[in-house]
Design an enzyme around this catalytic site. Sequence first.
Site, PDB file in Angstrom:
ATOM      1  N   SER A  23       8.789   1.729  66.401  1.00 41.24           N
ATOM      2  CA  SER A  23       9.596   2.865  65.921  1.00 41.24           C
ATOM      3  C   SER A  23      10.301   2.513  64.612  1.00 41.24           C
ATOM      4  O   SER A  23      10.349   3.317  63.682  1.00 41.24           O
ATOM      5  CB  SER A  23      10.660   3.230  66.958  1.00 41.24           C
ATOM      6  OG  SER A  23      10.060   3.728  68.118  1.00 41.24           O
ATOM      7  N   ARG A  27       9.648   3.945  60.585  1.00 37.19           N
ATOM      8  CA  ARG A  27      10.770   4.521  59.828  1.00 37.19           C
ATOM      9  C   ARG A  27      11.030   3.750  58.537  1.00 37.19           C
ATOM     10  O   ARG A  27      11.417   4.329  57.522  1.00 37.19           O
ATOM     11  CB  ARG A  27      12.021   4.562  60.725  1.00 37.19           C
ATOM     12  CG  ARG A  27      11.931   5.682  61.789  1.00 37.19           C
ATOM     13  CD  ARG A  27      12.891   5.432  62.927  1.00 37.19           C
ATOM     14  NE  ARG A  27      12.965   6.537  63.875  1.00 37.19           N
ATOM     15  CZ  ARG A  27      12.087   6.769  64.862  1.00 37.19           C
ATOM     16  NH1 ARG A  27      11.037   5.976  65.033  1.00 37.19           N
ATOM     17  NH2 ARG A  27      12.245   7.794  65.685  1.00 37.19           N
ATOM     18  N   GLY A  94       1.807   9.513  67.401  1.00 37.79           N
ATOM     19  CA  GLY A  94       2.661  10.692  67.546  1.00 37.79           C
ATOM     20  C   GLY A  94       3.856  10.616  66.609  1.00 37.79           C
ATOM     21  O   GLY A  94       4.280  11.626  66.034  1.00 37.79           O
ATOM     22  N   GLN A 169      11.529  11.844  68.501  1.00 38.24           N
ATOM     23  CA  GLN A 169      10.608  12.338  67.469  1.00 38.24           C
ATOM     24  C   GLN A 169      11.036  13.714  66.978  1.00 38.24           C
ATOM     25  O   GLN A 169      11.008  13.986  65.779  1.00 38.24           O
ATOM     26  CB  GLN A 169       9.176  12.352  68.005  1.00 38.24           C
ATOM     27  CG  GLN A 169       8.655  10.941  68.270  1.00 38.24           C
ATOM     28  CD  GLN A 169       7.255  10.898  68.840  1.00 38.24           C
ATOM     29  OE1 GLN A 169       6.694  11.937  69.204  1.00 38.24           O
ATOM     30  NE2 GLN A 169       6.682   9.709  68.939  1.00 38.24           N
ATOM     31  N   ASP A 314       8.720   4.514  77.446  1.00 36.03           N
ATOM     32  CA  ASP A 314       7.445   3.857  77.153  1.00 36.03           C
ATOM     33  C   ASP A 314       7.157   2.696  78.109  1.00 36.03           C
ATOM     34  O   ASP A 314       6.053   2.159  78.120  1.00 36.03           O
ATOM     35  CB  ASP A 314       7.430   3.344  75.701  1.00 36.03           C
ATOM     36  CG  ASP A 314       7.438   4.498  74.697  1.00 36.03           C
ATOM     37  OD1 ASP A 314       7.019   5.619  75.065  1.00 36.03           O
ATOM     38  OD2 ASP A 314       7.865   4.290  73.546  1.00 36.03           O
TER      39      ASP A 314
END
Length: 427
Positions: A23, A27, A94, A169, A314
Amino acid sequence: MALSLTYNKPSLKGSIQVPGDKSISHRAIMFGSMATGKTTVEGFLMGDDCLSTIACFKKLGVKIDISDKLVTIQSEGEDSWSEPSEVLDTGNSGTTTRLMLGLLAGTGFHSVLAGDESIAKRPMKRIINPLREMGADIRGRMDGQYTPLAVQGTGLKAIDYTLPVASAQVKSAILLAALKAEGKTIIHEPIASRDHTEIMLEHFGATIAREDHLIKLEGGQKLTAAHVQVPGDISSAAFMIGAALITEGSKVTLKNVGINPTRTGILDVVKQMGGIIEIEEIDTQGERSADLTVTSSALKGIEIGGDLIPRLIDEIPLIALIATQAEGTTVIKDAEELRVKETDRIAAVVKELSKMGANIEATEDGMIIHGPTPLTGAEMTSYGDHRLGMMAAIGALAASGEIVIDDPDCISISYPNFFEQLNLLTN
Ligand code: S3P
């Protein structure tokens, strides 16, 4: 090519550094591309998903160099991006698809986003609805529910929006669009989800107000390049934590793992199940991290639901696996989001663990696991889902026979050196 794994009651020993957080890596590329100046990223995850993000920004004309230890992004800011002449391929990611929608909505050009077969089945309306409220012009199949999605960049206005699902998200796509929008965007977040976007906004010089379930961001803010230190991914570490817990005589140290509190549900669950885990926090700037030492443990079943779910969403395939080795019943509820991940992870986890002899049943919003059950050899399907592939591989450590994984390559989406590190710990 399929992979066959047979272990004979292994003990895991040693210390590893798991790859960078997925993640945060995504970013870092996005923020570095939006900012003016030279951004450097250390500890970047060279997994397929994050490489998809890099490829997309290169198609927008951003200069990104990858060297052994560092990713360097040189950008003149968002206004310097150019209209891509090709489809932006988001692969299996995603996060790339959804966050980029927020970024592309406010540009002055046209772009098209598409990914693989799994991405084509994942819901995009949750992103497009708030972006349309902001004035975005996005079109796709079923009124924008599915990729490919065409974005005609346009001027945006701020919104006041309550998130209908606890999704980082969705929240992040709105925040990224809000940076370019006119006015102050307000997001109400009933249940907290990972806050890497909020942390990185501040790190790149933006002002963001955060108070109890509310996020406020004024539009028109420009970002300044920064250095990003990416900690190890707790979602990858989780598989090695699970491996050490369910094998006898194991003791494993995972160095520099991200322990942002919005991600540490797995640590809470492990402790509640009776797992022995030491957490030694490292002095860092920005995202928090720690060395984690895990010892084989006698586990007991627990109930997992509510606000905890987004903090471990997750990790549920791995939690289901270790629950098969725990004494008693584990109930996972409020996790209907699993149905729209890389695959339907409720159906897939239940089907695959059942093949290994687990006593597990699916519910609408989760699963129920009765343990402990001995696990046997089986032919496992990963459905192209990295976390299903890793669940099968860790299951092999506890299984009495041969585990065959149909598509081990998909694991490189988030953990490219997974088997190398697993070998290191088992030898
Ligand atoms: C992610 C958010 C989560 C998570 C995904 C990564 C992110 O998805 O499952 O692996 O980087 O923002 P949702 O926001 O859909 O819950």
